[in-house]
Scaffold this motif. Structure first.
Motif, PDB file in Angstrom:
ATOM      1  N   PRO A 296       0.759  -0.976  -0.011  1.00 21.55           N
ATOM      2  CA  PRO A 296      -0.005  -0.082   0.124  1.00 21.55           C
ATOM      3  C   PRO A 296       0.728   1.380   0.000  1.00 21.55           C
ATOM      4  O   PRO A 296       0.446   2.144  -0.724  1.00 21.55           O
ATOM      5  N   GLU A 297       1.917   1.236   0.791  1.00 20.49           N
ATOM      6  CA  GLU A 297       2.778   2.405   0.752  1.00 20.49           C
ATOM      7  C   GLU A 297       3.282   2.857  -0.614  1.00 20.49           C
ATOM      8  O   GLU A 297       3.114   3.966  -0.917  1.00 20.49           O
ATOM      9  N   LEU A 298       3.579   1.736  -1.370  1.00 21.39           N
ATOM     10  CA  LEU A 298       4.255   2.146  -2.771  1.00 21.39           C
ATOM     11  C   LEU A 298       3.040   2.441  -3.579  1.00 21.39           C
ATOM     12  O   LEU A 298       3.219   3.248  -4.474  1.00 21.39           O
ATOM     13  N   GLN A 299       1.949   1.884  -3.391  1.00 19.85           N
ATOM     14  CA  GLN A 299       0.858   2.149  -4.309  1.00 19.85           C
ATOM     15  C   GLN A 299       0.287   3.558  -4.027  1.00 19.85           C
ATOM     16  O   GLN A 299       0.169   4.296  -5.079  1.00 19.85           O
ATOM     17  N   TYR A 300       0.374   4.078  -2.849  1.00 21.87           N
ATOM     18  CA  TYR A 300      -0.038   5.464  -2.708  1.00 21.87           C
ATOM     19  C   TYR A 300       0.958   6.180  -3.315  1.00 21.87           C
ATOM     20  O   TYR A 300       0.615   7.125  -3.954  1.00 21.87           O
ATOM     21  N   VAL A 301       2.147   6.386  -3.212  1.00 29.95           N
ATOM     22  CA  VAL A 301       3.222   6.950  -4.113  1.00 29.95           C
ATOM     23  C   VAL A 301       2.909   6.996  -5.673  1.00 29.95           C
ATOM     24  O   VAL A 301       3.074   7.880  -6.394  1.00 29.95           O
ATOM     25  N   ALA A 302       2.748   5.661  -6.089  1.00 31.79           N
ATOM     26  CA  ALA A 302       2.490   5.383  -7.291  1.00 31.79           C
ATOM     27  C   ALA A 302       1.327   6.351  -7.819  1.00 31.79           C
ATOM     28  O   ALA A 302       1.303   7.063  -9.016  1.00 31.79           O
ATOM     29  N   LEU A 303       0.197   6.168  -7.113  1.00 32.96           N
ATOM     30  CA  LEU A 303      -1.125   6.858  -7.381  1.00 32.96           C
ATOM     31  C   LEU A 303      -0.829   8.234  -7.410  1.00 32.96           C
ATOM     32  O   LEU A 303      -1.340   8.876  -8.298  1.00 32.96           O
ATOM     33  N   ARG A 304      -0.102   8.766  -6.354  1.00 30.34           N
ATOM     34  CA  ARG A 304       0.027  10.283  -6.734  1.00 30.34           C
ATOM     35  C   ARG A 304       0.934  10.812  -7.774  1.00 30.34           C
ATOM     36  O   ARG A 304       0.624  11.746  -8.378  1.00 30.34           O
ATOM     37  N   ASN A 305       1.853   9.668  -8.108  1.00 30.75           N
ATOM     38  CA  ASN A 305       2.351  10.181  -9.584  1.00 30.75           C
ATOM     39  C   ASN A 305       1.836   9.741 -10.722  1.00 30.75           C
ATOM     40  O   ASN A 305       1.817  10.557 -11.641  1.00 30.75           O
TER      41      ASN A 305
END
Lengths: 985, 398
Positions: A296-305
């Motif tokens: 989820p942490e990486l997902q969140y950063v990915a989604l912001r990008n």
């Protein structure tokens, strides 16, 4: 025996015991003791007293013990610099050790001891290690240069380490290359102009080669470095893209994202019709989708990008809607982010799917998420017109659930839908009214009241409904109160007979019993409007409203461009430019996409502009609103600037506008001892009536306010001038035409207006964070004017404009402040005329008529340069006496004579003469020789330079010949250009 | 660039603290802990900032693994990836991840941290490279047990002698709801000390992307595929062979993802009926079908050992089915007393989430054709290929 026992020693005299153990002869015991010391250090105990004893253990051939001692040293050397010197000898010795591990360890640790004194001892070992035969030592030494640079930059430069580091970019070992690149990138950041990391096609090639070989982390350094490079042309750009693309299938998502950054940036340079461009777009989608399968942490950063990427290039992910569907077990922050992206990707093709999803979300348990989902349905309706009907019925279904917060949210959203599609879905009003009682949030109440007021004529019991709200008027929030006031006035205007009492009541509540100035002012305005001219009131209050815009919540294009350059960094997570969250100098460089930074870089760089002082331009540039208000109310229309254009036409205009209001305002002000600060409201043109969050910031275009609110901006509408121009001393639309008229009347014998080139764009919006300036120069009634159109293409309001010039050839300087008194809203433009004087500081420019300008607003300072036609400087008394002309002509040496051809000019000599006279080029004599008309002309520049001209016109020949004589021959070229422009205009 | 790395226990005890750049003091640890414990549920915890310092953290096994950075251009992606690698490395070295194992091996972890990051630049996280540098021996938190291979310390002395090369390729769907599938092919290699190269053959008709169809048979198709960096793909295009020199520790060799057209039907189908009975009770009638091919007729068919439980805290009913043979169907009727049940609250029922494990099956049909080691190991070596499909999020809406 485990290490955990080290954490449990808490006895007194512990330090003493450790000291004894450290000095023990047995190696094992020593090691145990050092471990204990480090354990204490970790939990925060002060063991610095043991420094000498620990350093004594340093001389050992046991690598494990050595590492432990070094660990201790790194931590405490800074606090005990004198003692740290004791360790230096061992370090130097270790740097010569046959074991490369020890050499590297020594050079790594020495760099971490941030003590100034030992840096000088570090230089020799470092130099050796940089050329070490073992790549492991070299890569460690490369990083050490960066460490040393941070402690003592001068030393590193003096010792020539930077050059050695540059050489390492060509090292055979990719790990060394990666570290050298990382170190150089960091050092280069603290020397912005040093050109340390000289990126040229050769080094880029080396980097690309190393890219294939080095570790995943090294690939990230190299890709980030590549992203700073600007390819020379699209072919180079394409070839780099081709070599970077394979990184997209890397398992390390950080590598993938860095590659995406490089590709997104270089894609700007590729022509869109290129086949490769399409291929690249297709290749970008799968890796981005894969990022969503991570934690989820990486997902969140990915989604912001991805949110940024979708805004910039929606085509990449347009077919991937499904992956953004929310999973039941996603954390809430991931859910909200996904929802946002879903709306951005919503289109006619996939709207059915999206709506079905959103409806599901609206029945989940998480309140925040449900609210956002309901709002999202509204945004879909506004974005995709074809779906509006379905969205409305979905919302009605949701209202039927009677879940309180869903109902409220749905009503807020339906109000927005009414704003977008008026008179289409009124049938649902009945359903909405049923839920009136359950609304307890101000935003929902306000929305409902707005709906009732807006459609009062179709709701039979509108008066009863509104009356029920009125009972608790003073307990309501301001938002609701304002809305209620407006709604009741609307109701009154629609059904005047039954609601007289109601409107009286609300007006007295708003004006007499309220402490809120906004509410009181609005109340007074309505009151006055209604009592003086109900017809006008109707026109103002019930005016047709513009539709709200479709695309919402977008990031400003210029900010977006900057953020795209920062994909994968913190900026992309915060959605703020780095300058917004980093203080100090490091890393704060404004990055631009290559496409936008193509030409005219000189204008971009602050160095060329002289206007160092602009950024600190005095706040007094803009007259305070209070003065202005006084001016307006007293009908005292003297423009605030003295050297402005003639006030007559404009004041006439404003007089007229005032008349429209009748004595209304005046008498209102007369009634009140304390005049309410009405026009101050113009600087906050936000609609207090509408919810700001939903659905979009563009909600508040001032014209809409004017029509809708009848609040202060309505005054603008009433005045008959656009609100933006209202406080300016001369309404811009008038200034062009009227001033021309004035010119005609003012200077007799001028058959035509002075020449003024058409407006051209001086400052494109791309370079100025959304501010576009186009303009021209003109001479009107003897005053040089710079006429500009300022257009706000950003999403936020711009205020606080000010202007300054660099020194220039003719001493042009603003004669007064830049008169932009109202904030310029998004997509608004404003016309300003700035009178110029010629008494400013002089510096010869190249070209001669170049003018460098700095414009400041609340966002930043921007620089541009423009060229003015020299004809603007021709003064009115430029007519020479005949004799003087002859004498001067002879007097000026022939070397100074310049001859030019003007081609394709079809005027006869008289027409030409009169045309030129309009621009203060005076014909002194005319001679006809062999069918050729010779016109002798003179003109005088503002700085007193005379220019003499001979214009030869041959009937039937469209080519003129101009001979110019002037004591300052460098102006001839400019004068000739003006001739051509004036004649051909 | 990483400024500091620290590991905290769930109670906020400092376990490990390493400063790389001297940009901030160790007092930030407490600031971090205050911030992270004060977070509410809807705030993204990933990146937090305090003045110039940005905290990035992951939580693993109850421990906070935190990195700080001051540079605006540092990538949170890189740092999170790095922290995940760090946890994996520590796990590989120490055998397990727990407060205790971290405490016991602090010297080793410091040594690791010193080696994998230098001045904030990540150097390497590959255990192959690291084993050349790391001196400290790990202390295992548990006595060694042959039955517990997954938790064995990599460099524990006993295991190094072992010739066992258990390798299981498991496919695991990360997400399998609404026709979106992301699959994970993992190859777990535990101990292969002298192994130089391994070749894994996949189905020959394996194809990536929509256009690329191979052969005539039922193709195994995925949309997108990514590989571990140790995998060499020179034989992949022609023969679908992955060559890799596995480093020690567990690795994901290949990851693939598939959306839209699934090659086979989803394994489970649910037929729910939700209604309100006359007594105001909520009736949930769930019929669950397993559409997998019936491989063996199970004896347990008649007496599936099921149980169900109402979890009030999560407002959910848990229905446990220990065994569920393909081609069969199970049904259950739940009656719930819900105070204040209205027709609108019926809408709030759902969704149904399934978690399951399917042995001997990959949903895509991906198979391991062969697994070869070279050079040939002297003595017997054993290979296990095990296919398992794990559900990650398999959600069915009602």
């Amino acid at each position: 025996m485990t290490d955990s026992k080290y954490f449990t020693t808490t006895k007194k005299g512990e330090i003493f015991e450790l000291k004894a153990e450290l000095n023990s002869d047995k190696k094992e015991k020593k090691k145990e003791a050092v471990k204990k010391v480090i354990a204490s250090m970790t939990v925060g105990k002060d063991v610095s007293a043991l420094f000498p004893d620990v350093v004594n253990c340093m001389q050992t051939d046991n690598l494990e013990l050595k590492k432990l001692v070094y660990l201790y040293l790194m931590n405490y050397a800074k606090s005990q610099p004198d003692m740290a010197i004791m360790a230096v000898n061992t370090f130097v010795k270790d740097c010569e050790d046959p074991n490369p591990l020890i050499r590297a360890l020594a050079v790594r640790t020495m760099g971490c001891i941030r003590v100034d004194k030992i840096t000088e001892y570090l230089c020799e070992p470092l130099r050796k290690c940089l050329k070490d035969e073992d790549p492991y030592v070299r890569k460690t030494a490369a990083v050490c240069v960066a460490k040393l640079h941070d402690i003592n930059a001068q030393l590193v430069e003096d010792q020539g380490f930077l050059d050695t580091l540059k050489d390492l970019i060509s090292d055979s070992n990719p790990m060394v290359v990666a570290n050298a690149v990382a170190a150089l990138s960091e050092i280069a950041e603290s020397h912005p102009n040093s050109n340390l990391l000289d990126l040229n096609p050769q080094t880029i090639n080396k980097l690309l080669t190393a890219l294939n070989e080095c570790t995943e982390w090294g690939q990230i350094f190299i890709l980030d470095c590549l992203a700073n490079y600007t390819p020379r042309d699209d072919r180079e750009s394409q070839s780099i893209c081709e070599r970077v693309t394979p990184r997209l299938s890397h398992a390390n998502s950080a590598v993938v994202l860095s590659a995406v950054k490089v590709l997104m940036k270089f894609m700007e340079m590729l022509p869109k019709d290129l086949d490769y461009y399409g291929t690249l777009l297709k290749k970008l989608a799968p890796p981005l989708v894969t990022l969503l399968s991570a934690e989820p942490e990486l997902q969140y950063v990915a989604l912001r990008n991805i949110n940024l990427i979708v805004q910039r290039r929606p085509e990449i992910l347009k077919h991937e809607m499904k992956v953004f569907f929310v999973k039941y077990n996603d954390p809430i922050y991931v859910k909200l982010e996904k929802l946002d992206i879903m709306i951005r990707l919503a289109s006619q093709a996939n709207i059915a799917q999206v709506l079905a999803e959103l409806k599901e979300y609206a029945t989940e348990v998480d309140v925040d998420f449900v609210r956002k989902a309901v709002r999202a349905i509204g945004r879909c309706a506004i974005k995709v017109e074809q779906s509006a009907e379905r969205c409305v019925s979905t919302l009605l279904d949701l209202i039927q659930t009677k879940v309180n917060y869903v109902v409220q949210e749905a009503i807020v959203v339906i109000k927005d839908i009414f704003r977008k599609y008026p008179n289409k879905y009124e049938s649902v009003i009945a359903t909405l009214c049923e839920n009136l009682d359950s609304l307890d949030e101000p935003e929902a109440r306000a929305a409902m009241i707005w709906i009732v007021g807006e459609y009062a004529e179709r709701i039979d019991n509108a008066d009863e409904l509104l009356e029920s709200f009125l009972e608790g008027f003073h307990d309501e929030s301001t938002q609701v109160q304002l809305q209620l006031l407006t709604a009741i006035v609307k109701l009154f205007l629609k059904k005047p007979t039954e609601t007289q009492e109601l409107v009286q009541q609300v007006l007295s509540l708003a004006t007499q019993d309220s402490d809120n100035p906004d509410l009181r002012d609005r109340g007074y305005i309505y009151w006055r409007l209604l009592s003086t001219d109900p017809v006008a009131a109707k026109e103002v209050v019930l005016a047709e409203k513009p539709l709200i815009s479709e695309e919402t919540d977008l990031i400003e294009p210029t900010l977006l461009e900057e953020l795209i350059c920062h994909i994968g960094t913190l900026a992309s997570v915060y959605h703020k430019p780095p300058s917004a969250f980093v203080e100090g100098s490091r890393g704060v460089q404004h990055k631009r996409l290559p496409g936008s930074a193509g030409s005219g870089e000189s204008a971009d760089s602050p160095d060329t502009g002289s206007a160092a002082g602009v950024s600190e331009a005095p706040p007094a540039v803009i007259p305070s609103q209070g003065d202005l208000l006084g001016d307006l109310l007293n009908l005292d229309l003297t423009p605030p600037t003295t050297s402005g254009p003639p006030p007559a036409p404009s004041s006439g205009m404003q007089m007229g506008a005032m008349d429209l209001l009748g004595g209304g305002l005046d008498s209102l002000m007369g009634d009140e001892s304390e005049p309410p600060p009405v026009p101050q409201r113009t600087d906050t043109p936000q609609s207090p009536q509408l919810s700001h969050q939903s659905p979009s910031p563009p909600d508040y275009s001032p014209t809409e306010l004017g029509g809708d609110l009848g609040g202060s901006p309505a005054m603008g509408a009433g005045f008959g001038a656009p609100p933006t121009a209202m406080p300016a001393s001369f309404p811009p639309p008038v200034s062009g035409g009227l001033d021309d008229l004035f010119d005609l009347g003012g200077s007799v014998g001028m058959p035509m207006g002075a020449y003024s080139p058409p407006k051209s764009i001086w400052l494109p919006a791309m370079k100025a964070k959304g501010l576009e300036i186009s303009g021209t120069f003109a001479r009107r009634a003897g005053v040089i004017q710079m006429e500009m159109t300022l257009t706000n293409k950003a999403m936020s309001i711009m205020t606080d404009f000010a202007i300054q010039f660099n020194r220039n050839s003719f001493g042009l300087a603003p004669a007064g402040p830049l008169q932009v008194l109202t904030p310029v809203g998004p997509n608004q433009s404003i016309e300003v005329a700035l009178p110029l004087s010629t008494v400013g500081p002089v510096m010869k420019m190249e070209p001669l008529t170049n003018l460098q300008v700095a414009v400041k607003n609340n966002i930043d300072v921007f620089y541009f340069s423009s060229q003015y036609p020299i004809s603007m400087l021709f003064v009115e008394d430029g007519k020479m006496e005949r004799q003087v002309f002859l004498a001067t002509w002879k007097d000026i040496p022939n070397d100074n004579e310049a001859q030019f051809q003007i081609k394709d000019c079809h005027l006869n000599s008289d027409a030409a003469s009169s045309k030129l006279q309009g621009s203060n080029v005076f014909t002194i004599a005319k001679r006809t020789v062999e069918g050729q008309d010779m016109l002798y002309q003179s003109m005088k520049l503002t700085n007193g330079i005379w220019v003499l001209a001979e214009l030869r016109v041959q009937a039937g020949n469209p080519n003129y010949t101009v001979s110019l004589k002037c004591r300052a021959p460098e102006v001839s070229q400019c004068v000739f250009q003006s001739y051509e422009a004036m004649l051909k205009n | 660039m990483i400024s500091q790395v620290f590991i905290l226990s769930s109670k906020g005890d400092h376990l490990i603290y390493k400063d790389y750049r001297g940009e901030a003091g160790s007092d930030v640890i407490n600031i971090f802990y205050e911030k992270v414990t004060a977070l509410t549920g809807d705030q993204p915890p990933v990146v937090m900032s305090h003045k110039d310092l940005h905290f990035i953290h992951v939580r693993q096994e109850g421990l906070y693994w935190v990195a700080t950075t001051t540079a605006a251009d540092s990538s949170p992606f890189t740092i999170i990836e790095f922290l995940n690698r760090l946890t994996a490395l520590v796990k590989d070295y120490c055998g397990s991840l727990s407060e205790k194992s971290v405490q016991m091996n602090f010297a080793l972890i410091y040594e690791l941290l010193d080696e994998i990051v230098d001045y904030g630049y990540i150097q390497t996280t590959s255990s192959d490279v690291l084993k050349n540098f790391i001196q400290t021996e790990a202390v295992s938190a548990r006595p060694f047990s042959l039955f517990d291979l997954s938790n064995v310390g990599l460099f524990g002395a006993e295991t190094q002698q072992s010739k066992v090369a258990p390798s299981s390729a498991a496919t695991r769907p990360i997400q399998s709801s609404r026709e979106v599938n992301v699959w994970d092919l993992r190859s777990c290699l535990t101990v292969c000390p002298s192994l130089t190269e391994m070749r894994i053959g996949l189905n020959e008709e394996f194809s990536i992307g929509k256009s690329q169809l191979r052969g005539y048979g039922a193709a195994v198709r995925v949309d997108e595929c990514s590989f571990h960096q140790a995998v060499r793909l020179d034989e992949f295009d022609s023969h679908r062979i992955l060559r890799l020199c596995p480093s020690q520790g567990e690795q994901t060799v290949m990851q693939y993802q598939l959306s839209d057209d699934l090659p086979s039907a989803p394994p489970f189908r649910l037929f729910p009926t939700i209604e309100r009975d006359t007594g105001g009770r909520l009736l949930m009638y769930l019929k669950l079908r397993c559409d997998l091919p019936p491989k063996s007729l199970s004896q347990e068919l008649s007496s599936p050992d099921q149980s169900a439980e109402l979890k009030l805290q999560s407002r959910a009913v848990h229905w446990m089915i220990p065994r569920f043979p393909g081609g069969t169907q199970l049904s259950a009727l739940f009656k719930l007393e819900v105070p204040g049940l209205s027709s609108a609250s019926m809408l709030e029922v759902g969704p149904v989430g399934l978690s399951f494990e399917l042995p001997k099956l990959t949903v895509t049909g991906l198979q391991i054709r062969f697994l070869r080691l070279s050079p040939i190991q002297p003595g017997p070596s054993q290979r296990w290929v095990r296919y398992v499909t794990h559900s990650d999020s398999y959600t069915i809406r009602i």
